[in-house]
Write a protein that holds these residues in place. Sequence first.
Motif, mmCIF file in Angstrom:
data_model
loop_
_atom_site.group_PDB
_atom_site.id
_atom_site.type_symbol
_atom_site.label_atom_id
_atom_site.label_comp_id
_atom_site.label_asym_id
_atom_site.label_seq_id
_atom_site.Cartn_x
_atom_site.Cartn_y
_atom_site.Cartn_z
ATOM 1 N N SER A 115 6.711 -10.577 -7.980
ATOM 2 C CA SER A 115 5.597 -10.415 -8.901
ATOM 3 C C SER A 115 4.574 -9.416 -8.351
ATOM 4 O O SER A 115 4.037 -8.579 -9.094
ATOM 5 N N GLU A 116 4.327 -9.456 -7.052
ATOM 6 C CA GLU A 116 3.394 -8.515 -6.430
ATOM 7 C C GLU A 116 3.950 -7.088 -6.473
ATOM 8 O O GLU A 116 3.195 -6.127 -6.672
ATOM 9 N N ILE A 117 5.268 -6.945 -6.262
ATOM 10 C CA ILE A 117 5.877 -5.606 -6.340
ATOM 11 C C ILE A 117 5.687 -5.032 -7.743
ATOM 12 O O ILE A 117 5.288 -3.873 -7.920
ATOM 13 N N GLY A 118 6.020 -5.839 -8.766
ATOM 14 C CA GLY A 118 5.868 -5.370 -10.140
ATOM 15 C C GLY A 118 4.430 -5.027 -10.481
ATOM 16 O O GLY A 118 4.161 -3.994 -11.116
ATOM 17 N N HIS A 119 3.504 -5.873 -10.058
ATOM 18 C CA HIS A 119 2.085 -5.629 -10.346
ATOM 19 C C HIS A 119 1.603 -4.358 -9.647
ATOM 20 O O HIS A 119 0.826 -3.570 -10.223
ATOM 21 N N THR A 120 2.043 -4.127 -8.409
ATOM 22 C CA THR A 120 1.640 -2.930 -7.665
ATOM 23 C C THR A 120 2.108 -1.664 -8.370
ATOM 24 O O THR A 120 1.351 -0.689 -8.496
ATOM 25 N N ARG B 106 0.829 -1.197 0.000
ATOM 26 C CA ARG B 106 0.000 0.000 0.000
ATOM 27 C C ARG B 106 0.870 1.256 0.000
ATOM 28 O O ARG B 106 0.571 2.234 -0.703
ATOM 29 N N ARG B 107 1.925 1.235 0.801
ATOM 30 C CA ARG B 107 2.853 2.373 0.808
ATOM 31 C C ARG B 107 3.498 2.537 -0.573
ATOM 32 O O ARG B 107 3.633 3.664 -1.080
ATOM 33 N N LEU B 108 3.917 1.419 -1.161
ATOM 34 C CA LEU B 108 4.560 1.484 -2.472
ATOM 35 C C LEU B 108 3.594 2.029 -3.522
ATOM 36 O O LEU B 108 3.967 2.856 -4.365
ATOM 37 N N SER B 109 2.344 1.586 -3.469
ATOM 38 C CA SER B 109 1.339 2.076 -4.412
ATOM 39 C C SER B 109 1.115 3.573 -4.247
ATOM 40 O O SER B 109 1.037 4.323 -5.238
ATOM 41 N N ASN B 110 1.014 4.047 -3.003
ATOM 42 C CA ASN B 110 0.819 5.473 -2.762
ATOM 43 C C ASN B 110 2.007 6.296 -3.245
ATOM 44 O O ASN B 110 1.841 7.403 -3.773
ATOM 45 N N LEU C 141 14.999 13.312 3.102
ATOM 46 C CA LEU C 141 14.291 12.156 3.629
ATOM 47 C C LEU C 141 12.796 12.456 3.631
ATOM 48 O O LEU C 141 12.373 13.509 4.115
ATOM 49 N N GLN C 142 12.020 11.558 3.070
ATOM 50 C CA GLN C 142 10.582 11.729 2.991
ATOM 51 C C GLN C 142 9.906 10.481 3.554
ATOM 52 O O GLN C 142 10.563 9.467 3.826
ATOM 53 N N SER C 143 8.590 10.552 3.705
ATOM 54 C CA SER C 143 7.846 9.386 4.172
ATOM 55 C C SER C 143 6.494 9.353 3.479
ATOM 56 O O SER C 143 5.973 10.387 3.040
ATOM 57 N N VAL C 144 5.931 8.161 3.381
ATOM 58 C CA VAL C 144 4.629 7.970 2.773
ATOM 59 C C VAL C 144 3.816 7.059 3.684
ATOM 60 O O VAL C 144 4.345 6.109 4.274
ATOM 61 N N GLY C 145 2.549 7.362 3.824
ATOM 62 C CA GLY C 145 1.703 6.571 4.692
ATOM 63 C C GLY C 145 0.967 5.470 3.951
ATOM 64 O O GLY C 145 1.067 5.333 2.726
ATOM 65 N N MET C 146 0.227 4.674 4.705
ATOM 66 C CA MET C 146 -0.550 3.590 4.111
ATOM 67 C C MET C 146 -1.922 4.096 3.674
ATOM 68 O O MET C 146 -2.638 3.414 2.992
#
Length: 567
Positions: free
Chosen positions: A384-389, A326-330, A562-567
């Motif tokens: 595979s999930e990382i690539g699909h996301t 979810r973080r990666l998608s955001n 440095l940055q951050s992203v939430g879920m």
Amino acid sequence: LQFLYFIVEPKYRGIMLQRKRRLAILKKAELRGCTLEPAALKSIEAYLDKTEHNADDVMPVILETVAEVGSGGRITNDVMEEVLLRIAKTGSSESANDRVRVVDLKHIPRLQWDERISGFTNKQTPVYDTLHSLSKSIHRVEVQIERYHVIRQRLLRCVKFQQTTHSVYTDVSAAMIVDPTSTEQPPLYKLASLEGMPRTLTMTVLGRLSQVEDQYFLEDVSGRIEVTFNFTPGSGPDCYGFGIYHDGCIVVAIGKWSGNIFHCEGLGFPPSEPRLDSLAALPTLIDLFGLSPPQNQIRALEQKLSSSNHLIIFISSVCSRPGTLRRLSNLIKGIATDTETFTPGELTIVMTGDFCSNPFRYGDTLSSDPKMSKEIDAYKEWFSEIGHTIHAASPVVAKQASFIIIPGTGDPTPGAQTFPRRPLPKILTSGLTEYLENVEFAPNPARLRFLTAEIVVFKEDLYSRLVSHALLPPLKEPAHSSLVKTVADQAHLLPLPPRYSAVSSAHDGSMTLYPLPSLTVLISGDKSWTLTYKGCPFVNPGSFSRSGTFLMYRPRDGIHQLQSVGM
């Protein structure tokens, strides 16, 4: 006769120009240590005729692409066809430098100290017989000697160690504070020259500190001596400076010689120096990083860098924890929508392991051990999930951005017990390449080059590892400050002796930090931090899966955030 001249002269001139161009191609290849087979030479000439490019402009790009392909010294026509195909895919022969390139382990140079010139030369790393223990031992000794010379020649450029007067130094605490502008420093002695020195003379020596049972020793290329500390370990900065004084570290020691023992009154690390000072002191033809551009192209590449908008994002510990995807998608959606900051074609995302929440502990991935089948399947599914996301969040980013994958210490790589770790095998990452257009797999530590910017990325719990072999208790300062000072002053990412470090001596060059790079991403622990030392930024982006933190770096101006992203 005049009629014949007008017929023959243009043809003769064309032959001479073709011959001149051919000699220029062969000479440039020879300067890079390459030999062109006749068929490969004809392919280059045909490419130049077709594209109407100049050989002086195209040959450096061709030879750099040859290095990326992994060809040896002799370039066959098959290799050349692959190289020309790669160049054609980039759109032009000049755009090969416009991306972040991974320096292959085979092309990371190794330094060799040459006593005749009192300087370094590049040395081709020999292929040692892995079954021949004597050759491996000799190689380890050579590596330690070269590391000593790297630090010694850097130390001698420090103003305080360039004195010729034999003044007596009495302020030990001041000696531990490395101030290049200070001139109060006794001369630097070799250990073999201490014999016969007056007992009252305070001397400074440079040596490798080690412990054998309850005895401490200093050693350099001239000899080995016993050392005792005339202070209590942990007594404070009046006795030794900041940093982690581990077994095998190289130190500057101040003390007196008496009874065949060096009585140490203070210790300090040999000071590091800014990147530009190191580069200015080295011959122009020496390549210390790998894939360095030709000297005549550096100015043009620096100008190109100053106008580039390329952005590099570093994400660490992309492991299979709840919320990571979810973080990666955001993050990818944010990149795709913020068109003012991000351009997918000028974006590189560097992801480091560990890529699984449960570290892989079964050794080599090529083993037929049935216990490994579940772990291998888990890695395949996760990639595979990382690539699909990423593809689902933004097909444009998935197609146009570049991705670099670096393994962690818990990921399954061939020869996983030694550094540098090899890139992740294709058997695990096929699912990732199905969704992403431009993916490259790098070793750990990884060396990345963008135009003239040089970046080092290293994932390891380095602070705990160094402290576990400390000979003196570290002084009270932030852990990352001690870590950065240690690796920078020791000019090495893992400066422990071979019996503790498990560094392949054949690839020790990949672990060196000399000169300091443009950026060092030192991933040690889950907490993010940033520190600039001697003008070089050292950054830990932290754990993306735990806290969502990541690092943004723009090579153009060196700005890092440095940055951050939430879920």
